[in-house]
Scaffold this active site. Sequence first.
Site, PDB file in Angstrom:
ATOM      1  N   HIS A  23      -7.616 -13.453   3.675  1.00 25.81           N
ATOM      2  CA  HIS A  23      -6.899 -12.473   4.496  1.00 25.81           C
ATOM      3  C   HIS A  23      -6.610 -13.010   5.887  1.00 25.81           C
ATOM      4  O   HIS A  23      -5.660 -12.562   6.549  1.00 25.81           O
ATOM      5  CB  HIS A  23      -7.696 -11.171   4.584  1.00 25.81           C
ATOM      6  CG  HIS A  23      -6.861  -9.989   4.994  1.00 25.81           C
ATOM      7  ND1 HIS A  23      -5.898  -9.433   4.167  1.00 25.81           N
ATOM      8  CD2 HIS A  23      -6.821  -9.269   6.143  1.00 25.81           C
ATOM      9  CE1 HIS A  23      -5.314  -8.418   4.793  1.00 25.81           C
ATOM     10  NE2 HIS A  23      -5.857  -8.306   5.992  1.00 25.81           N
ATOM     11  N   TYR A  45      -2.241  -7.256  17.041  1.00 22.82           N
ATOM     12  CA  TYR A  45      -1.936  -8.686  17.115  1.00 22.82           C
ATOM     13  C   TYR A  45      -1.476  -9.104  18.509  1.00 22.82           C
ATOM     14  O   TYR A  45      -1.539 -10.288  18.851  1.00 22.82           O
ATOM     15  CB  TYR A  45      -0.893  -9.067  16.071  1.00 22.82           C
ATOM     16  CG  TYR A  45      -1.444  -8.985  14.670  1.00 22.82           C
ATOM     17  CD1 TYR A  45      -2.362  -9.933  14.224  1.00 22.82           C
ATOM     18  CD2 TYR A  45      -1.099  -7.955  13.811  1.00 22.82           C
ATOM     19  CE1 TYR A  45      -2.901  -9.855  12.947  1.00 22.82           C
ATOM     20  CE2 TYR A  45      -1.632  -7.863  12.538  1.00 22.82           C
ATOM     21  CZ  TYR A  45      -2.531  -8.821  12.113  1.00 22.82           C
ATOM     22  OH  TYR A  45      -3.077  -8.730  10.854  1.00 22.82           O
ATOM     23  N   HIS A  96       2.973  -2.509   7.429  1.00 21.36           N
ATOM     24  CA  HIS A  96       2.078  -1.547   8.067  1.00 21.36           C
ATOM     25  C   HIS A  96       2.740  -0.171   8.134  1.00 21.36           C
ATOM     26  O   HIS A  96       3.922  -0.064   8.470  1.00 21.36           O
ATOM     27  CB  HIS A  96       1.737  -1.990   9.487  1.00 21.36           C
ATOM     28  CG  HIS A  96       0.764  -3.127   9.545  1.00 21.36           C
ATOM     29  ND1 HIS A  96       0.592  -3.923  10.652  1.00 21.36           N
ATOM     30  CD2 HIS A  96      -0.113  -3.591   8.613  1.00 21.36           C
ATOM     31  CE1 HIS A  96      -0.336  -4.821  10.412  1.00 21.36           C
ATOM     32  NE2 HIS A  96      -0.779  -4.641   9.183  1.00 21.36           N
ATOM     33  N   LYS A 118       0.832  -1.200   0.000  1.00 26.86           N
ATOM     34  CA  LYS A 118       0.000   0.000   0.000  1.00 26.86           C
ATOM     35  C   LYS A 118       0.869   1.254   0.000  1.00 26.86           C
ATOM     36  O   LYS A 118       1.930   1.287   0.604  1.00 26.86           O
ATOM     37  CB  LYS A 118      -0.917   0.008   1.236  1.00 26.86           C
ATOM     38  CG  LYS A 118      -2.027  -1.038   1.190  1.00 26.86           C
ATOM     39  CD  LYS A 118      -2.939  -0.888   2.392  1.00 26.86           C
ATOM     40  CE  LYS A 118      -4.095  -1.872   2.322  1.00 26.86           C
ATOM     41  NZ  LYS A 118      -4.997  -1.740   3.485  1.00 26.86           N
ATOM     42  N   ARG A 157      -3.111 -14.151   6.337  1.00 26.87           N
ATOM     43  CA  ARG A 157      -2.136 -13.105   6.678  1.00 26.87           C
ATOM     44  C   ARG A 157      -2.178 -12.831   8.182  1.00 26.87           C
ATOM     45  O   ARG A 157      -1.135 -12.632   8.816  1.00 26.87           O
ATOM     46  CB  ARG A 157      -2.450 -11.843   5.871  1.00 26.87           C
ATOM     47  CG  ARG A 157      -1.548 -10.647   6.143  1.00 26.87           C
ATOM     48  CD  ARG A 157      -1.852  -9.569   5.114  1.00 26.87           C
ATOM     49  NE  ARG A 157      -1.670  -8.215   5.625  1.00 26.87           N
ATOM     50  CZ  ARG A 157      -0.536  -7.543   5.566  1.00 26.87           C
ATOM     51  NH1 ARG A 157       0.539  -8.100   5.041  1.00 26.87           N
ATOM     52  NH2 ARG A 157      -0.465  -6.305   6.022  1.00 26.87           N
TER      53      ARG A 157
END
Length: 300
Positions: free
Chosen positions: A243, A278, A269, A175, A246
């Site tokens: 997803h 997480y 990220h 991204k 991941r």
Amino acid sequence: MMQKADFLAAWQDYLTQARRRSPHTVRAYIAAASRLLDRIGATDWAALARTDAPALRAQLAARRGEGIGNVSAARELSALKGFIAFARTQAGMDDAAPPRLRGPRIKKGLPRPITPVDATNVAEIVEGMATEDWIGARDSAVLLLMYGAGLRIAEALSLTGADMPLGETLVVTGKGNKQRIVPILPVVREGVAAYLRQQPWPVERDEPIFRGAKGGPLSPGMVQKAMAKARTVLGLPATATPHALRHSFATHLLGAGVDLRSLQELLGHASLGSTQIYTRVDAARMLDTYRNAHPRERGR
């Protein structure tokens, strides 16, 4: 006098060229801008730049009336604020900040990873359920890249012949056009190599390696369908999406002792806050294990 199409074309160019937003985000932001323009009828950047908080509130209220929820409303507001800020810049205003308007509160749920055994089983199931051997090898390879290397589905599907053959590491463009280096496990390399040996299309340097049945680029929807079939066979919940693999990659590494900063780099990220969630997942998993194992907790 500007037309609606003029506003949208400039906004789209800014999002794709200057901000390098994903195609999905661009479509959503353009749609939000289009709806606002239909409502306020601006004729130039200065008029659009004068859009205030009450006008945005009215637009959100109208969208609420169409049945959108908190998540969609928050996304709409973010898109509109960006559009107004862009308009203020185009109008030459000193203050380009958008109107101050708080969006709806969104309760962030924890990611739902799946176990290592289930992740392995999913890759095997999709391979065995496919209509052709090469398609099964393809779907398995994509899922292995998500679970074994933590790639997003779009990142996996964007791999080209120039990335082949896979080595011990891979440079991934994620991204915001941000690049990161991820390690590639032998099982992942073998899965991708097995697919390339079986698939019937030439491996072109500038073309994606993952192809659909007719040779075009593989769509995320096809991977999601394969995963949906596999989770039905295995009795997994609806949260077991591609997803989720991941998420599994992240939680399993965290449980193995990988520090947050390293995990942030591996996942791509932009902020550490996105990675810190997480730690809550890992804590929740440990609590479940404790409750299932502790003699005073069993049977409650």
